[in-house]
Motif scaffolding. Structure first.
Motif, mmCIF file in Angstrom:
data_model
loop_
_atom_site.group_PDB
_atom_site.id
_atom_site.type_symbol
_atom_site.label_atom_id
_atom_site.label_comp_id
_atom_site.label_asym_id
_atom_site.label_seq_id
_atom_site.Cartn_x
_atom_site.Cartn_y
_atom_site.Cartn_z
ATOM 1 N N GLN A 5 0.831 -1.206 0.000
ATOM 2 C CA GLN A 5 0.000 0.000 0.000
ATOM 3 C C GLN A 5 0.865 1.255 0.000
ATOM 4 N N ARG A 6 0.505 2.179 -0.866
ATOM 5 C CA ARG A 6 1.200 3.452 -0.930
ATOM 6 C C ARG A 6 0.342 4.534 -0.289
ATOM 7 N N VAL A 7 1.021 5.585 0.161
ATOM 8 C CA VAL A 7 0.373 6.604 0.986
ATOM 9 C C VAL A 7 0.512 7.962 0.302
ATOM 10 N N ALA A 8 -0.596 8.699 0.235
ATOM 11 C CA ALA A 8 -0.591 10.017 -0.396
ATOM 12 C C ALA A 8 -1.151 11.068 0.548
ATOM 13 N N ILE A 9 -0.551 12.242 0.535
ATOM 14 C CA ILE A 9 -1.106 13.430 1.162
ATOM 15 C C ILE A 9 -1.633 14.322 0.053
ATOM 16 N N VAL A 10 -2.864 14.787 0.184
ATOM 17 C CA VAL A 10 -3.437 15.729 -0.784
ATOM 18 C C VAL A 10 -3.888 16.963 -0.023
ATOM 19 N N THR A 11 -3.212 18.089 -0.235
ATOM 20 C CA THR A 11 -3.651 19.333 0.403
ATOM 21 C C THR A 11 -4.799 19.921 -0.412
ATOM 22 N N GLY A 12 -5.649 20.682 0.267
ATOM 23 C CA GLY A 12 -6.812 21.236 -0.416
ATOM 24 C C GLY A 12 -7.718 20.155 -0.958
ATOM 25 N N GLY A 13 -7.813 19.047 -0.227
ATOM 26 C CA GLY A 13 -8.503 17.872 -0.740
ATOM 27 C C GLY A 13 -9.986 17.805 -0.463
ATOM 28 N N ALA A 14 -10.563 18.860 0.078
ATOM 29 C CA ALA A 14 -11.978 18.809 0.446
ATOM 30 C C ALA A 14 -12.905 19.251 -0.673
ATOM 31 N N GLN A 15 -12.378 19.981 -1.640
ATOM 32 C CA GLN A 15 -13.225 20.554 -2.681
ATOM 33 C C GLN A 15 -12.530 20.518 -4.033
ATOM 34 N N GLY A 16 -13.327 20.713 -5.080
ATOM 35 C CA GLY A 16 -12.795 20.943 -6.415
ATOM 36 C C GLY A 16 -11.874 19.850 -6.924
ATOM 37 N N ALA A 27 -9.219 5.245 -5.069
ATOM 38 C CA ALA A 27 -9.724 4.174 -5.930
ATOM 39 C C ALA A 27 -8.593 3.311 -6.476
ATOM 40 N N ASP A 28 -7.404 3.917 -6.583
ATOM 41 C CA ASP A 28 -6.231 3.164 -7.042
ATOM 42 C C ASP A 28 -5.528 2.423 -5.912
ATOM 43 N N GLY A 29 -6.070 2.493 -4.706
ATOM 44 C CA GLY A 29 -5.521 1.735 -3.591
ATOM 45 C C GLY A 29 -4.633 2.519 -2.648
ATOM 46 N N TYR A 30 -4.490 3.817 -2.866
ATOM 47 C CA TYR A 30 -3.687 4.632 -1.952
ATOM 48 C C TYR A 30 -4.440 4.865 -0.647
ATOM 49 N N ALA A 31 -3.715 4.858 0.449
ATOM 50 C CA ALA A 31 -4.223 5.423 1.695
ATOM 51 C C ALA A 31 -3.999 6.928 1.590
ATOM 52 N N THR A 80 0.177 7.341 11.101
ATOM 53 C CA THR A 80 -1.003 6.551 10.752
ATOM 54 C C THR A 80 -0.696 5.431 9.771
ATOM 55 N N TYR A 81 0.146 5.738 8.775
ATOM 56 C CA TYR A 81 0.345 4.789 7.682
ATOM 57 C C TYR A 81 1.783 4.316 7.502
ATOM 58 N N GLY A 82 2.711 4.873 8.251
ATOM 59 C CA GLY A 82 4.073 4.361 8.217
ATOM 60 C C GLY A 82 5.017 5.036 7.252
ATOM 61 N N GLY A 83 4.540 5.955 6.440
ATOM 62 C CA GLY A 83 5.411 6.633 5.492
ATOM 63 C C GLY A 83 4.602 7.410 4.479
ATOM 64 N N ILE A 84 5.292 8.105 3.565
ATOM 65 C CA ILE A 84 4.630 8.941 2.560
ATOM 66 C C ILE A 84 5.297 8.692 1.216
ATOM 67 N N ASP A 85 4.482 8.411 0.206
ATOM 68 C CA ASP A 85 4.991 8.152 -1.131
ATOM 69 C C ASP A 85 4.632 9.245 -2.126
ATOM 70 N N SER A 131 11.944 7.265 -1.258
ATOM 71 C CA SER A 131 12.566 7.070 -2.565
ATOM 72 C C SER A 131 11.580 6.376 -3.503
ATOM 73 N N GLY A 132 11.546 6.840 -4.738
ATOM 74 C CA GLY A 132 10.585 6.308 -5.693
ATOM 75 C C GLY A 132 9.254 7.024 -5.662
ATOM 76 N N GLY A 133 9.148 8.077 -4.845
ATOM 77 C CA GLY A 133 7.890 8.792 -4.682
ATOM 78 C C GLY A 133 7.701 9.920 -5.685
ATOM 79 N N THR A 134 6.621 10.654 -5.477
ATOM 80 C CA THR A 134 6.220 11.697 -6.418
ATOM 81 C C THR A 134 5.657 12.895 -5.672
ATOM 82 N N ILE A 135 6.022 14.096 -6.129
ATOM 83 C CA ILE A 135 5.448 15.343 -5.634
ATOM 84 C C ILE A 135 4.805 16.049 -6.818
ATOM 85 N N ILE A 136 3.568 16.473 -6.647
ATOM 86 C CA ILE A 136 2.852 17.173 -7.714
ATOM 87 C C ILE A 136 2.252 18.455 -7.154
#
Length: 245
Positions: A5-16, A27-31, A80-85, A131-136
């Motif tokens: 399982q991979r872990v994502a943080i999404v800021t401004g994730g409540a709208q739009g 839906a792709d399986g990220y926490a 909560t999830y052990g790391g950030i990807d 390592s191997g992660g992504t920032i957008i």
């Protein structure tokens, strides 16, 4: 959490667009750790929808321009999830007004969230993404358009682009990709607020496809950029605007 399982943080994730990104990654399986500033009800509703669909998400309040609050946000994700990807920085505000009339307090407000907020979130992401992660970073097409009334907002998003391209070079040796997604006119509450039907129609007609973008279309590009298929895409600003610029 499973090992895969991979872990994502999404800021401004409540709208739009941010909300659609949360749902798409879940839906792709990220926490997903959904960050919000003031939209608590919408954040909780989004989390509830993700969980009802079989996904895993939590909502965490933080002002993205507050470095201590953002550090706590990242702490929560790791605890909560052990790391950030993946980190998707979607938090942003817009102000409009001609330069002769714009209150400089409004300029400061948009810069605080869009520029300082991006820098603060990216700084924590640079320190913590595995390592191997992504920032957008979510940018905008407006820096390319030179539209009257958009100087403050477009300038703030041009700064987002600059931060993105430089951070990509700084993190490449750690196999972390950094890109920006730059939507055009998209049917979100942020875009529609304060615009009459004539203005909306004119901006939709700026695209040869003669419509506004859908927030889900930007979310689809984010989903691709965090996938293994996009590992060689780095240090880019990718436009999602129907050829409106």
């Amino acid at each position: 959490m499973t090992v895969s399982q991979r872990v994502a943080i999404v800021t401004g994730g409540a709208q739009g667009i941010g909300r659609q990104i949360v749902k798409r990654l879940a839906a792709d399986g990220y926490a997903v750790v959904l960050n919000f500033a003031t939209s608590k009800v919408e954040a909780e509703q989004t989390v509830a929808e993700v969980v009802a669909a079989g996904g895993d998400a939590v909502a965490v309040q933080a002002d993205v321009a507050d470095e201590f609050a953002v550090a706590r946000l990242f702490d929560t994700a790791e605890r909560t999830y052990g790391g950030i990807d993946v980190v998707v920085n979607s938090a942003g505000i817009a102000v409009h007004g001609r330069m002769t009339d714009l209150d400089l307090a409004e300029l400061d407000r948009v810069y605080r969230t869009n520029v300082r907020g991006t820098f603060v979130v990216d700084q924590q992401a640079a320190r913590r993404v595995r390592s191997g992660g992504t920032i957008i970073n979510i940018s905008s097409t407006t820096p390319k358009l030179s539209m009257p009334g958009y100087a403050a907002y477009a300038a703030s998003k041009a700064a987002v682009d600059a931060v993105t391209l430089i951070l990509a070079r700084e993190l490449g040796e750690r196999d972390i990709t950094v890109n920006a997604v730059a939507p055009g006119a998209t049917a979100t509450a942020l875009f529609l607020r304060g615009k009459d039907e004539e203005t909306i129609a004119r901006m939709a007609a700026a695209s040869p496809m003669n419509r506004l973008g859908d927030p889900a279309e930007a979310a689809e590009l984010v989903a691709f950029l965090v996938s293994p298929a996009a590992r060689w895409i780095n240090g880019q600003v990718l436009y999602v605007n129907g050829a409106a610029a």
